[in-house]
Enzyme design. Structure first.
Site, PDB file in Angstrom:
ATOM      1  N   LYS A   1      10.592   0.329   2.840  1.00 61.25           N
ATOM      2  CA  LYS A   1      10.095  -0.059   1.515  1.00 61.25           C
ATOM      3  C   LYS A   1       9.126  -1.239   1.607  1.00 61.25           C
ATOM      4  O   LYS A   1       8.064  -1.258   0.984  1.00 61.25           O
ATOM      5  CB  LYS A   1      11.283  -0.418   0.617  1.00 61.25           C
ATOM      6  CG  LYS A   1      10.933  -1.183  -0.623  1.00 61.25           C
ATOM      7  CD  LYS A   1      10.136  -0.350  -1.608  1.00 61.25           C
ATOM      8  CE  LYS A   1       9.460  -1.227  -2.643  1.00 61.25           C
ATOM      9  NZ  LYS A   1       9.189  -0.553  -3.880  1.00 61.25           N
TER      10      LYS A   1
ATOM     11  N   CYS B   1       5.926  -6.797  -7.054  1.00 57.52           N
ATOM     12  CA  CYS B   1       6.265  -6.064  -5.823  1.00 57.52           C
ATOM     13  C   CYS B   1       5.298  -6.385  -4.696  1.00 57.52           C
ATOM     14  O   CYS B   1       5.673  -6.988  -3.692  1.00 57.52           O
ATOM     15  CB  CYS B   1       6.222  -4.566  -6.096  1.00 57.52           C
ATOM     16  SG  CYS B   1       7.096  -4.131  -7.594  1.00 57.52           S
TER      17      CYS B   1
HETATM   18  N1  SAJ Z   1      -4.854  -3.416  -6.919  1.00 53.98           N
HETATM   19  C1  SAJ Z   1      -6.132  -3.717  -6.496  1.00 53.98           C
HETATM   20  N2  SAJ Z   1      -6.859  -2.736  -5.891  1.00 53.98           N
HETATM   21  C2  SAJ Z   1      -6.383  -1.476  -5.707  1.00 53.98           C
HETATM   22  C3  SAJ Z   1      -5.079  -1.173  -6.119  1.00 53.98           C
HETATM   23  C4  SAJ Z   1      -4.324  -2.173  -6.729  1.00 53.98           C
HETATM   24  O1  SAJ Z   1      -6.608  -4.854  -6.649  1.00 53.98           O
HETATM   25  O2  SAJ Z   1      -7.122  -0.645  -5.166  1.00 53.98           O
HETATM   26  C5  SAJ Z   1      -4.034  -4.468  -7.549  1.00 53.98           C
HETATM   27  C6  SAJ Z   1      -3.586  -4.133  -8.980  1.00 53.98           C
HETATM   28  O3  SAJ Z   1      -4.593  -4.469  -9.902  1.00 53.98           O
HETATM   29  C7  SAJ Z   1      -2.348  -4.972  -9.120  1.00 53.98           C
HETATM   30  C8  SAJ Z   1      -1.746  -4.929  -7.716  1.00 53.98           C
HETATM   31  O4  SAJ Z   1      -2.813  -4.560  -6.850  1.00 53.98           O
HETATM   32  O5  SAJ Z   1      -2.649  -6.312  -9.456  1.00 53.98           O
HETATM   33  C9  SAJ Z   1      -0.588  -3.968  -7.541  1.00 53.98           C
HETATM   34  O6  SAJ Z   1      -0.834  -2.770  -8.244  1.00 53.98           O
HETATM   35  P1  SAJ Z   1      -0.448  -1.313  -7.693  1.00 53.98           P
HETATM   36  O7  SAJ Z   1      -0.818  -0.342  -8.751  1.00 53.98           O
HETATM   37  O8  SAJ Z   1      -1.034  -1.107  -6.347  1.00 53.98           O
HETATM   38  O9  SAJ Z   1       1.110  -1.377  -7.450  1.00 53.98           O
HETATM   39  P2  SAJ Z   1       2.377  -1.835  -8.342  1.00 53.98           P
HETATM   40  O10 SAJ Z   1       2.698  -3.251  -7.993  1.00 53.98           O
HETATM   41  O11 SAJ Z   1       2.220  -1.505  -9.768  1.00 53.98           O
HETATM   42  O12 SAJ Z   1       3.499  -0.864  -7.732  1.00 53.98           O
HETATM   43  C10 SAJ Z   1       3.736  -0.880  -6.322  1.00 53.98           C
HETATM   44  C11 SAJ Z   1       3.727   0.567  -5.803  1.00 53.98           C
HETATM   45  N3  SAJ Z   1       3.716   0.573  -4.352  1.00 53.98           N
HETATM   46  C12 SAJ Z   1       2.798   1.286  -3.646  1.00 53.98           C
HETATM   47  O13 SAJ Z   1       1.908   1.927  -4.170  1.00 53.98           O
HETATM   48  C13 SAJ Z   1       2.946   1.259  -2.161  1.00 53.98           C
HETATM   49  C14 SAJ Z   1       4.957   1.299  -6.340  1.00 53.98           C
HETATM   50  O14 SAJ Z   1       5.038   2.602  -5.795  1.00 53.98           O
HETATM   51  C15 SAJ Z   1       6.234   0.510  -6.014  1.00 53.98           C
HETATM   52  O15 SAJ Z   1       7.398   1.149  -6.523  1.00 53.98           O
HETATM   53  C16 SAJ Z   1       6.111  -0.842  -6.667  1.00 53.98           C
HETATM   54  O16 SAJ Z   1       4.996  -1.510  -6.080  1.00 53.98           O
HETATM   55  C17 SAJ Z   1       7.404  -1.596  -6.440  1.00 53.98           C
HETATM   56  O17 SAJ Z   1       8.184  -1.731  -7.417  1.00 53.98           O
HETATM   57  O18 SAJ Z   1       7.680  -1.992  -5.308  1.00 53.98           O
END
Ligand code: SAJ
Length: 421
Positions: A216, A270
């Site tokens: 994870k 996360c």
């Molecule tokens: N972000 C970027 N660029 C990107 C993608 C995301 O800057 O290309 C930023 C987003 O704006 C945000 C952060 O990253 O601030 C995180 O966003 P996210 O959509 O990547 O992820 P979370 O935090 O909403 O959810 C993640 C997910 N993990 C993965 O995709 C590996 C989700 O599946 C997990 O369940 C969750 O963390 C968790 O609870 O751990």
């Protein structure tokens, strides 16, 4: 798949972004679920069939399960056949994991055990936490046996099944995603898997507890490192006066290249947190993972400098669009946008900052106390400001017509207005 479907009762400890959807998913399949939370307001809301967070389709699921009588809520941990722990695992000063909520939940479960139960940790946790749960339970209940003591015939099983749903798509992913179930013993993993078979249509993969814990952390670190790569590229391109979005889209035409999106930083509870658990577990070796965190954490400060660079020496307010940690959600936890507003307000104490966040009615505490920060309507912010910074690509902002930004100095940290403003 197990031959016999799960028919026991489940107590879910923690009714937040994971515990409540998991409770609803089980209850919708007829399992009797008792949701437990220390927050009496959360419990009252769920008892009334209401949802204290914004998440598509969760409201319907909770209201339906409460109406059918399969979902109830309480501040006390009841007796149950399965216990799922879905409480926060933040970090404390020095980025060390804070397991106090997990320990408190475990200690609340211990007196309710009769023998025969399965205790499942869902919270993202450092390697070894599930074993600690088994040890904490054993210390509290010397009358029972636990899997680290008696691998063959423990009276209580203990396992880890890390949540992996994406906020904004939780109710879809909670059913569709594959699940990793790690047991203190293979028997524990098999017992825990039976509970997930009730609602999970993805593959349920069995392993040991520490591997599930680490897998994870790897998932979220993988994403953090890749976002850091995109953010570093953005920083380099800003320096070289190149368009990072154009360059990434060109590079992504390669069949084995898929650069993620740069942005104002990485937020949420996360991805901005979990990589530190790997760093804490192996500080000498986790160099790239630590550096990625630092690159992403430096991003809000870089955005602040760029906004300041656009500001003319006048009194005009600055419009800052978005506070959530990502698009189209109301969650402000660890949000880089909040950090940017805070840092900009400190750097420009005499400038009014007009913040627009359609998903909240009030500024969070850390911003409401700052006198030059105001929560305003989008129209007001655009009308009054010369400088507009897009911090979150909420659909409402991305869809703004180009005319709305005419004559403005624009900083688009998400690439949402590419080719328009
Ligand atoms: N972000 C970027 N660029 C990107 C993608 C995301 O800057 O290309 C930023 C987003 O704006 C945000 C952060 O990253 O601030 C995180 O966003 P996210 O959509 O990547 O992820 P979370 O935090 O909403 O959810 C993640 C997910 N993990 C993965 O995709 C590996 C989700 O599946 C997990 O369940 C969750 O963390 C968790 O609870 O751990």
């Amino acid at each position: 798949m197990s031959e016999t479907p799960w028919t026991g009762d489940v107590a879910v400890i923690g009714l937040g972004y994971i515990g409540l959807p998991t409770s609803a998913a089980l209850a919708m399949h007829g399992v009797k679920v008792m949701g437990v939370d220390i927050n009496a307001r959360t419990v009252a809301a769920v008892q009334a069939g209401q949802v204290p967070i914004v998440e598509p389709d969760l409201d319907v699921a909770v209201a339906g399960a409460v109406a059918r009588g399969t979902l109830t809520a309480s501040t006390e941990v009841p007796q149950a056949d399965a216990f799922m722990i879905a409480v926060p695992t933040p970090f404390q000063d020095g980025y060390e994991p804070d397991l106090s909520y997990v320990k408190a939940a475990t200690q609340a479960i211990a007196p309710q055990l009769r023998g025969g139960e399965i205790v499942i940790l869902e919270s993202t946790s450092p390697p070894g936490t599930t074993l600690k749960i088994s040890e904490w339970l054993a210390a509290a209940r010397p009358d029972l046996t636990f899997p680290h003591q008696d691998a063959e015939h423990p009276s209580v099983n203990v396992a880890h099944c890390p949540e992996r749903v994406l906020p904004g798509r939780i109710m879809v992913e909670i059913v569709a995603n594959d699940r990793v179930v790690g047991g203190i013993t293979p028997g524990c993993a098999a017992r825990a898997a039976e509970v997930y078979e009730v609602f999970c249509k993805g593959q349920i993969v069995l392993t040991d507890a520490a591997s599930a814990e680490m897998a994870k952390l790897v998932e979220n670190s993988f994403r953090d490192v890749n976002i850091a790569f995109a953010n570093e590229l953005a920083h380099i391109c800003e320096h070289l006066d190149l368009d990072v979005w154009e360059i990434i889209s060109l590079a992504n035409h390669h069949p084995r290249v898929n650069v993620l999106n740069p942005g104002p930083g990485v937020g949420g509870h996360c991805i901005a947190v979990d990589p530190w658990f790997i760093v804490a577990a192996a500080p000498e070796h986790a160099q790239l993972i630590r550096k990625a965190r630092e690159v992403n954490d430096a991003r809000p400060g870089e955005v602040v400098q760029r906004v300041r660079g656009l500001m003319a020496p006048n009194e005009k307010p600055v419009a800052l669009l978005g506070l959530a940690f990502k698009a189209d959600i109301d969650d402000l936890r660890e949000s880089p946008a909040v950090e940017i507003v805070k840092e900009l307000a400190a750097a420009e104490p005499n400038r009014r900052l007009l913040v627009v966040e359609p998903h909240v009615d009030f500024l969070p505490l850390e911003l409401s106390a700052i006198k030059n920060v105001e929560l305003t309507a989008l129209g007001t912010a655009l009308a009054e400001s010369e400088v507009v910074a897009l911090l979150v690509d909420h659909r409402r902002f991305s869809d703004l017509p180009a005319e709305a930004l005419a004559n403005k100095s624009v900083l688009d940290t998400r690439g949402a207005w590419r080719g328009r403003a």
